[in-house]
Design an enzyme around this catalytic site. Structure first.
Site, PDB file in Angstrom:
ATOM      1  N   GLU A   1     -28.070  26.379 -25.305  1.00 49.12           N
ATOM      2  CA  GLU A   1     -28.044  27.623 -26.263  1.00 49.12           C
ATOM      3  C   GLU A   1     -27.182  27.394 -27.104  1.00 49.12           C
ATOM      4  O   GLU A   1     -27.110  27.754 -28.337  1.00 49.12           O
ATOM      5  CB  GLU A   1     -28.158  28.892 -25.472  1.00 49.12           C
ATOM      6  CG  GLU A   1     -28.435  29.909 -26.243  1.00 49.12           C
ATOM      7  CD  GLU A   1     -28.306  31.284 -25.415  1.00 49.12           C
ATOM      8  OE1 GLU A   1     -28.633  32.268 -26.025  1.00 49.12           O
ATOM      9  OE2 GLU A   1     -28.128  31.157 -24.473  1.00 49.12           O
TER      10      GLU A   1
ATOM     11  N   ARG B   1     -23.490  26.342 -11.072  1.00 46.07           N
ATOM     12  CA  ARG B   1     -24.006  27.663 -10.274  1.00 46.07           C
ATOM     13  C   ARG B   1     -25.236  27.195  -9.341  1.00 46.07           C
ATOM     14  O   ARG B   1     -25.445  28.223  -8.661  1.00 46.07           O
ATOM     15  CB  ARG B   1     -24.163  28.753 -11.380  1.00 46.07           C
ATOM     16  CG  ARG B   1     -22.966  29.429 -11.815  1.00 46.07           C
ATOM     17  CD  ARG B   1     -23.036  30.411 -12.839  1.00 46.07           C
ATOM     18  NE  ARG B   1     -23.394  29.925 -14.011  1.00 46.07           N
ATOM     19  CZ  ARG B   1     -22.816  29.254 -15.001  1.00 46.07           C
ATOM     20  NH1 ARG B   1     -21.578  28.971 -14.810  1.00 46.07           N
ATOM     21  NH2 ARG B   1     -23.414  28.927 -16.304  1.00 46.07           N
TER      22      ARG B   1
END
Length: 188
Positions: free
Chosen positions: A109, A72
């Protein structure tokens, strides 16, 4: 630092950006509230706001290199680079770049990953901006900083569209400032 802490409090562009991002619960795994920027990209006004805010911030910082994190960061990085007169350097997943590369492993994460960068893309003492869509732990951005510094670049700042609230204030990743436009959205 969040944009609202740096002169953009009350700027309607930030609300438009936030409103354009949808939340996908439990993706890619249970407990993650995924901030889907696909809907932001479908809104040309909100997408332009993102680019414009970043360009306004960086156009006078003598940045010669914008490094975008796969995938992204590839969306936001090139228009920002073009607007400020800088080159764009992709930071890729392993095995995607030809030629001589350096790599850096990092924790996400929800797992581990690695980034690679072409050694030919960076020159010593270039002033670099790192761009990605979201900062959750800072692991990806820290790996990006390591790659660029190992190649001799000076990382000026990291920038993300979305950042967790823990990154408010004078937050630094590996000693570098972090600039974030909006906080993550929650489900209604």
């Amino acid at each position: 630092m969040f944009a609202v802490e740096n002169g953009l409090q009350g700027d309607p562009r930030l609300q438009a950006i936030s409103d354009a991002i949808r939340v996908i619960p439990h993706f890619p795994k249970t407990g993650i509230m995924f901030q889907d920027i696909t809907t932001l990209l479908l809104d040309p006004v909100a997408f332009k706001h993102v680019v414009d805010i970043f360009v306004d911030r960086y156009k006078h910082m003598n940045i010669s290199l914008v490094a975008g994190v796969e995938a992204r960061g590839f969306i936001f990085g090139p228009p920002i680079a073009l607007a400020i007169g800088a080159k764009f350097v992709p930071l890729r997943k392993p095995g995607k770049l030809p030629g001589t590369v350096i790599s850096e492993e990092y924790e996400l994460e929800y797992g581990n990953d690695r980034l690679e960068m072409s050694m030919e893309a960076v020159k010593t003492h270039e002033r670099a901006l790192v761009i990605d869509d979201l900062v959750a732990t800072g692991g990806t951005l820290s790996a990006s900083i390591n790659l660029l510094e190992r190649a001799g670049a000076e990382v000026v700042e990291c920038a993300c569209v979305v950042g967790l609230p823990k990154f408010k204030g004078e937050c630094r990743l590996k000693g570098k400032p972090l600039y974030v436009l909006v906080e993550p959205n929650q489900l209604d």
